[in-house]
Design a protein around this motif. Structure first.
Motif, PDB file in Angstrom:
ATOM      1  N   VAL A  50       0.859  -1.176   0.000  1.00 43.70           N
ATOM      2  CA  VAL A  50       0.000   0.000   0.000  1.00 43.70           C
ATOM      3  C   VAL A  50       0.901   1.235   0.000  1.00 43.70           C
ATOM      4  O   VAL A  50       1.481   1.586   1.026  1.00 43.70           O
ATOM      5  CB  VAL A  50      -0.936   0.022   1.229  1.00 43.70           C
ATOM      6  CG1 VAL A  50      -1.880   1.209   1.161  1.00 43.70           C
ATOM      7  CG2 VAL A  50      -1.719  -1.285   1.320  1.00 43.70           C
ATOM      8  N   GLY A  51       1.049   1.868  -1.154  1.00 40.80           N
ATOM      9  CA  GLY A  51       1.942   3.012  -1.280  1.00 40.80           C
ATOM     10  C   GLY A  51       1.261   4.308  -0.873  1.00 40.80           C
ATOM     11  O   GLY A  51       0.214   4.665  -1.417  1.00 40.80           O
ATOM     12  N   ILE A  52       1.864   5.025   0.059  1.00 45.59           N
ATOM     13  CA  ILE A  52       1.273   6.262   0.559  1.00 45.59           C
ATOM     14  C   ILE A  52       1.212   7.318  -0.539  1.00 45.59           C
ATOM     15  O   ILE A  52       0.176   7.960  -0.752  1.00 45.59           O
ATOM     16  CB  ILE A  52       2.067   6.780   1.772  1.00 45.59           C
ATOM     17  CG1 ILE A  52       1.893   5.828   2.955  1.00 45.59           C
ATOM     18  CG2 ILE A  52       1.619   8.194   2.152  1.00 45.59           C
ATOM     19  CD1 ILE A  52       2.739   6.170   4.163  1.00 45.59           C
ATOM     20  N   GLU A  53       2.312   7.518  -1.250  1.00 46.48           N
ATOM     21  CA  GLU A  53       2.344   8.563  -2.278  1.00 46.48           C
ATOM     22  C   GLU A  53       1.362   8.248  -3.406  1.00 46.48           C
ATOM     23  O   GLU A  53       0.666   9.130  -3.907  1.00 46.48           O
ATOM     24  CB  GLU A  53       3.767   8.710  -2.822  1.00 46.48           C
ATOM     25  CG  GLU A  53       4.791   9.172  -1.801  1.00 46.48           C
ATOM     26  CD  GLU A  53       4.526  10.589  -1.304  1.00 46.48           C
ATOM     27  OE1 GLU A  53       3.881  11.372  -2.044  1.00 46.48           O
ATOM     28  OE2 GLU A  53       4.953  10.911  -0.175  1.00 46.48           O
ATOM     29  N   ALA A  54       1.319   6.977  -3.830  1.00 52.97           N
ATOM     30  CA  ALA A  54       0.411   6.601  -4.916  1.00 52.97           C
ATOM     31  C   ALA A  54      -1.039   6.795  -4.502  1.00 52.97           C
ATOM     32  O   ALA A  54      -1.870   7.284  -5.288  1.00 52.97           O
ATOM     33  CB  ALA A  54       0.661   5.151  -5.328  1.00 52.97           C
ATOM     34  N   LEU A  55      -1.377   6.432  -3.268  1.00 54.78           N
ATOM     35  CA  LEU A  55      -2.743   6.631  -2.787  1.00 54.78           C
ATOM     36  C   LEU A  55      -3.080   8.120  -2.709  1.00 54.78           C
ATOM     37  O   LEU A  55      -4.184   8.538  -3.069  1.00 54.78           O
ATOM     38  CB  LEU A  55      -2.923   5.991  -1.413  1.00 54.78           C
ATOM     39  CG  LEU A  55      -3.248   4.498  -1.374  1.00 54.78           C
ATOM     40  CD1 LEU A  55      -3.247   4.001   0.068  1.00 54.78           C
ATOM     41  CD2 LEU A  55      -4.582   4.211  -2.027  1.00 54.78           C
ATOM     42  N   ALA A  56      -2.124   8.912  -2.228  1.00 60.42           N
ATOM     43  CA  ALA A  56      -2.371  10.352  -2.121  1.00 60.42           C
ATOM     44  C   ALA A  56      -2.656  10.951  -3.494  1.00 60.42           C
ATOM     45  O   ALA A  56      -3.573  11.768  -3.651  1.00 60.42           O
ATOM     46  CB  ALA A  56      -1.174  11.035  -1.470  1.00 60.42           C
ATOM     47  N   ARG A  57      -1.877  10.530  -4.503  1.00 61.34           N
ATOM     48  CA  ARG A  57      -2.124  11.036  -5.853  1.00 61.34           C
ATOM     49  C   ARG A  57      -3.483  10.565  -6.366  1.00 61.34           C
ATOM     50  O   ARG A  57      -4.240  11.338  -6.961  1.00 61.34           O
ATOM     51  CB  ARG A  57      -1.016  10.570  -6.804  1.00 61.34           C
ATOM     52  CG  ARG A  57       0.319  11.263  -6.594  1.00 61.34           C
ATOM     53  CD  ARG A  57       1.255  10.987  -7.761  1.00 61.34           C
ATOM     54  NE  ARG A  57       1.519   9.554  -7.923  1.00 61.34           N
ATOM     55  CZ  ARG A  57       2.520   8.902  -7.315  1.00 61.34           C
ATOM     56  NH1 ARG A  57       3.329   9.570  -6.488  1.00 61.34           N
ATOM     57  NH2 ARG A  57       2.700   7.619  -7.527  1.00 61.34           N
ATOM     58  N   GLY A  58      -3.799   9.291  -6.152  1.00 60.77           N
ATOM     59  CA  GLY A  58      -5.051   8.753  -6.649  1.00 60.77           C
ATOM     60  C   GLY A  58      -6.271   9.377  -5.999  1.00 60.77           C
ATOM     61  O   GLY A  58      -7.308   9.533  -6.640  1.00 60.77           O
TER      62      GLY A  58
END
Length: 238
Positions: A50-58
């Motif tokens: 679960v990637g924090i940066e990827a989730l934040a962007r999404g």
């Protein structure tokens, strides 16, 4: 959901509300629910990173509410944090895991139901009746998490309210830490609208209202054993 059902706060909820401005708390809760739905529906696959940066962007938010949401989901048992590799979604329960979960529930929850029959105050009895009425009128846990989220929350609140009514803090804490509703509802084959959970809960409530510890324990035992049978049957079908 009826307004007179007192909420069961999430772990640390009171502290978060006291420290966070209202706007920030609304955002934090929204991000938590969105990521939780992704985990429950396997949009984030079991075991996946679960990637924090990827989730934040999404989600079009900053990393901060994502980190806060993942900390809450870790407390829920839906993600785990590992040294040097960040967060991962927890694996689904295996058949052995389901059996062990219910083994623990059968040790704890019939006892909590019996004690609730002896110790519940009027407010707790009212809460149990209100939760039960809401579950009986709910269409049922069919479909993706967004559709059955309220039913799952009612299921959680029912069992936790019984545990709180037992007035045994260590027992209550043990029941809550199992997060049984989340683990069970995460299984890929979901209960259908004719699921008998509400009817089984009703027998528990009636025994508690009658102040009958023996009947309350028996009704909870029957409910948990039948629920285990249903879960094992679904696993076998899959």
């Amino acid at each position: 959901m009826p307004a007179d059902i007192p909420p069961v706060p999430a772990p640390g909820a009171a502290g978060r509300g006291a420290l966070s401005p209202p706007g920030r708390q609304v955002l934090s809760d929204s991000v938590y629910e969105r990521i939780k739905a992704m985990v429950m529906d396997h949009e984030i696959a079991p075991g996946a990173r679960v990637g924090i940066e990827a989730l934040a962007r999404g989600l079009d938010v900053s990393p901060t509410p994502v980190r806060e949401a993942l900390a809450r989901l870790e407390a829920d048992g839906l993600v785990v944090k590992r040294s040097l590799s960040g967060y991962r979604a927890t694996e689904l329960l295996t058949q052995q895991g389901v059996e062990e979960l219910f083994e623990m529930r059968l040790l704890l929850e019939p006892r909590s139901a019996a004690l609730a029959a002896l110790n519940a105050d009027e407010a707790q009895l009212d809460s149990l009746e209100a939760i039960q009425e809401a579950m009986q009128s709910h269409p049922g846990p069919d479909g993706p998490y967004a559709a059955y989220r309220d039913f799952a929350a009612l299921d959680q609140r029912f069992h936790e309210t019984v545990a709180h009514a037992a007035r045994r803090p260590l027992l209550t804490d043990a029941v809550e830490r199992l997060h049984a509703h989340l683990h069970i509802f995460r299984l890929s084959s979901l209960p259908h609208a004719d699921d008998p959970t509400a009817a089984e809960h009703d027998r528990v409530v009636r025994a508690i209202l009658r102040r009958s510890p023996e009947r309350a324990a028996e009704a909870m035992t029957v409910h948990l054993r039948r629920s285990l049978e249903r879960q094992l049957a679904r696993l076998t079908q899959e």
